[in-house]
Each structure stands twice: as C-alpha cells, then as structure tokens.
Design a protein around this motif. Structure first.
Motif, mmCIF file in Angstrom:
data_model
loop_
_atom_site.group_PDB
_atom_site.id
_atom_site.type_symbol
_atom_site.label_atom_id
_atom_site.label_comp_id
_atom_site.label_asym_id
_atom_site.label_seq_id
_atom_site.Cartn_x
_atom_site.Cartn_y
_atom_site.Cartn_z
ATOM 1 N N THR A 125 6.919 7.178 -2.756
ATOM 2 C CA THR A 125 6.041 7.622 -1.679
ATOM 3 C C THR A 125 4.626 7.513 -2.224
ATOM 4 O O THR A 125 4.371 7.867 -3.386
ATOM 5 C CB THR A 125 6.346 9.071 -1.255
ATOM 6 O OG1 THR A 125 7.698 9.126 -0.803
ATOM 7 C CG2 THR A 125 5.434 9.528 -0.123
ATOM 8 N N GLY A 126 3.724 7.014 -1.401
ATOM 9 C CA GLY A 126 2.350 6.854 -1.843
ATOM 10 C C GLY A 126 1.379 7.081 -0.710
ATOM 11 O O GLY A 126 1.766 7.111 0.461
ATOM 12 N N ASP A 127 0.128 7.267 -1.071
ATOM 13 C CA ASP A 127 -0.954 7.376 -0.096
ATOM 14 C C ASP A 127 -1.602 6.010 0.050
ATOM 15 O O ASP A 127 -2.156 5.475 -0.911
ATOM 16 C CB ASP A 127 -1.997 8.405 -0.549
ATOM 17 C CG ASP A 127 -1.506 9.832 -0.408
ATOM 18 O OD1 ASP A 127 -0.613 10.075 0.419
ATOM 19 O OD2 ASP A 127 -2.018 10.716 -1.128
ATOM 20 N N LEU A 128 -1.510 5.443 1.251
ATOM 21 C CA LEU A 128 -2.100 4.141 1.550
ATOM 22 C C LEU A 128 -3.380 4.374 2.345
ATOM 23 O O LEU A 128 -3.358 5.062 3.368
ATOM 24 C CB LEU A 128 -1.124 3.282 2.348
ATOM 25 C CG LEU A 128 -1.620 1.900 2.787
ATOM 26 C CD1 LEU A 128 -1.963 1.026 1.579
ATOM 27 C CD2 LEU A 128 -0.575 1.215 3.661
ATOM 28 N N THR A 129 -4.483 3.804 1.859
ATOM 29 C CA THR A 129 -5.777 3.933 2.533
ATOM 30 C C THR A 129 -6.204 2.571 3.054
ATOM 31 O O THR A 129 -6.337 1.614 2.294
ATOM 32 C CB THR A 129 -6.853 4.485 1.566
ATOM 33 O OG1 THR A 129 -6.400 5.737 1.046
ATOM 34 C CG2 THR A 129 -8.181 4.667 2.280
ATOM 35 N N ILE A 130 -6.370 2.492 4.384
ATOM 36 C CA ILE A 130 -6.878 1.298 5.064
ATOM 37 C C ILE A 130 -7.969 1.769 6.010
ATOM 38 O O ILE A 130 -7.786 2.752 6.731
ATOM 39 C CB ILE A 130 -5.764 0.587 5.860
ATOM 40 C CG1 ILE A 130 -4.640 0.112 4.939
ATOM 41 C CG2 ILE A 130 -6.331 -0.588 6.654
ATOM 42 C CD1 ILE A 130 -3.433 -0.471 5.673
ATOM 43 N N LYS A 131 -9.116 1.095 6.005
ATOM 44 C CA LYS A 131 -10.255 1.458 6.863
ATOM 45 C C LYS A 131 -10.668 2.925 6.662
ATOM 46 O O LYS A 131 -11.044 3.602 7.596
ATOM 47 C CB LYS A 131 -9.944 1.193 8.341
ATOM 48 C CG LYS A 131 -9.849 -0.281 8.682
ATOM 49 C CD LYS A 131 -9.570 -0.508 10.149
ATOM 50 C CE LYS A 131 -10.790 -0.218 10.994
ATOM 51 N NZ LYS A 131 -10.572 -0.578 12.421
ATOM 52 N N GLY A 132 -10.556 3.412 5.429
ATOM 53 C CA GLY A 132 -10.965 4.782 5.116
ATOM 54 C C GLY A 132 -10.001 5.846 5.591
ATOM 55 O O GLY A 132 -10.261 7.037 5.458
ATOM 56 N N ILE A 133 -8.855 5.460 6.150
ATOM 57 C CA ILE A 133 -7.846 6.403 6.654
ATOM 58 C C ILE A 133 -6.661 6.372 5.698
ATOM 59 O O ILE A 133 -6.133 5.299 5.388
ATOM 60 C CB ILE A 133 -7.400 6.024 8.078
ATOM 61 C CG1 ILE A 133 -8.598 6.072 9.039
ATOM 62 C CG2 ILE A 133 -6.272 6.936 8.558
ATOM 63 C CD1 ILE A 133 -8.333 5.447 10.392
ATOM 64 N N THR A 134 -6.244 7.549 5.223
ATOM 65 C CA THR A 134 -5.146 7.652 4.265
ATOM 66 C C THR A 134 -3.919 8.270 4.930
ATOM 67 O O THR A 134 -4.010 9.334 5.539
ATOM 68 C CB THR A 134 -5.570 8.503 3.052
ATOM 69 O OG1 THR A 134 -6.740 7.914 2.462
ATOM 70 C CG2 THR A 134 -4.458 8.584 2.024
#
Length: 192
Positions: free
Chosen positions: A128-137
């Motif tokens: 499980t991980g935190d994915l950040t795209i366009k500043g949204i995690t």
C-alpha cells in the motif's frame, strides 16, 4: 536490597539481549532509472493508448532480503505515447501534458511512497502506498514481485481521484464513444 540488585541485573541482561536482536535500519537500494521502465495503458470506448513515463529517482528498502519500503518520483514531462506516430502522437502527448489531463507545467512530477508492505508469498508482496498526482495524494494497493536485482509491479489508477476529468463519464454525461475510462494501468519494471 538483594531483590533490587537481582532485578537490576536481569533488566540489564534482558535489555541488552533485546537491543542486540533489534534489527538495524534496512538497506536502501537505489533504482537504476535508465534501465527501469514505467509503461502506461489508458482505455476509451473505441480502443486504448499506451506509452511510457521516466523515473527521475527511486529506491527500495530491504531488511535482509525482505522488502520493507520504497519511494519513487516520475518526470511527468517525459510522458510519451508509444502506439501513435507523427501528428497524432504529438497531439496526444500535448493533450496529456495539458491541464485537461496531468497539468505537467504546474505539476512536473508524480510520486509514490510505500506506507505498508506485507509478504504475500515467496518474493511477492502486497504494498500500500501514497500516490501523488497533480498535488493530490491517495492510497493505492498493488502487488510487487522481487527477483534478484529486479522488481515488477502493476497498478490500476483511478484518474478521477486526482482531478483528471477530461472525457470522464464520472464527471460528464452523454459522451458516447468519446468516453475515456477513469482507470488506467501502470506496469513498472525496476532494476536496482
């Protein structure tokens, strides 16, 4: 007094043995960004598109031979299409980098940080991980396989969770065959 001395002696012995068996910090293995590959595949009603995006940096953490963590950064400006050529390739790449999709000028990188790693079999892990795209995690869960100095993973990402709305049936009605599905796949092949 004897009882206190015995208690102190036991505390020192057991405290020392507990400290000696506590694992040391894990080993950080840097990913070879030039030899590693991140491939994407996005789907629409009338077909799909494929491409790649480059890793800027990345590392996997190990405790012995057990995966314990990881962190990766991709260069969104490197996003390319591999299924088109010429004018259409350029148009798709420009559109994907625009604010309609990933807003690369404002958000030049995306990031993934492992938050939990569980062994699920020999050389296999549920991550499980935190994915950040366009500043949204947002959290994502996926499987990772490790073989020697290589790792592979496949992620399904819901672009709607990252405010990537263009052509999404989740946000717009009556798109018909212009609908672009929200989920896209990332296939990651790492060398470290």
């Amino acid at each position: 007094m004897k009882k206190n001395v015995l208690s102190l002696a036991l505390a020192i012995v057991f405290g020392a043995s507990a400290t000696a068996s506590t694992p040391i910090d894990g080993e950080k293995k840097e990913v070879k960004t030039k030899e590693s590959k991140v491939t994407w595949k996005a789907y629409k009603v009338t077909g799909s598109h494929t491409g790649t995006v480059d890793l800027t940096e990345g590392a996997l953490m190990f405790d012995g031979d057990k995966l314990t963590g990881g962190e990766f950064v991709v260069n969104m400006a490197s996003l390319i299409s591999t299924d088109l050529e010429g004018e259409y390739k350029g148009k798709l790449e420009g559109h994907l980098k625009s604010d309609d999709f990933f807003g690369v000028e404002t958000h030049p990188t995306s990031k993934l940080v492992f938050t939990n790693v569980k062994a699920s079999g020999k050389n296999s892990y549920e991550v499980t991980g935190d994915l950040t795209i366009k500043g949204i995690t947002k959290p994502v869960t996926f499987d990772v396989s490790i073989y020697g100095s290589k790792a592979t993973a496949t992620l399904k990402v819901d672009r709607a969770e990252y405010d990537v709305r263009y052509g999404s049936g989740s946000f717009f009605d009556n798109l018909g065959d212009k609908t672009i599905y929200d989920e896209f796949d990332l296939v990651v092949d790492l060398e470290f």
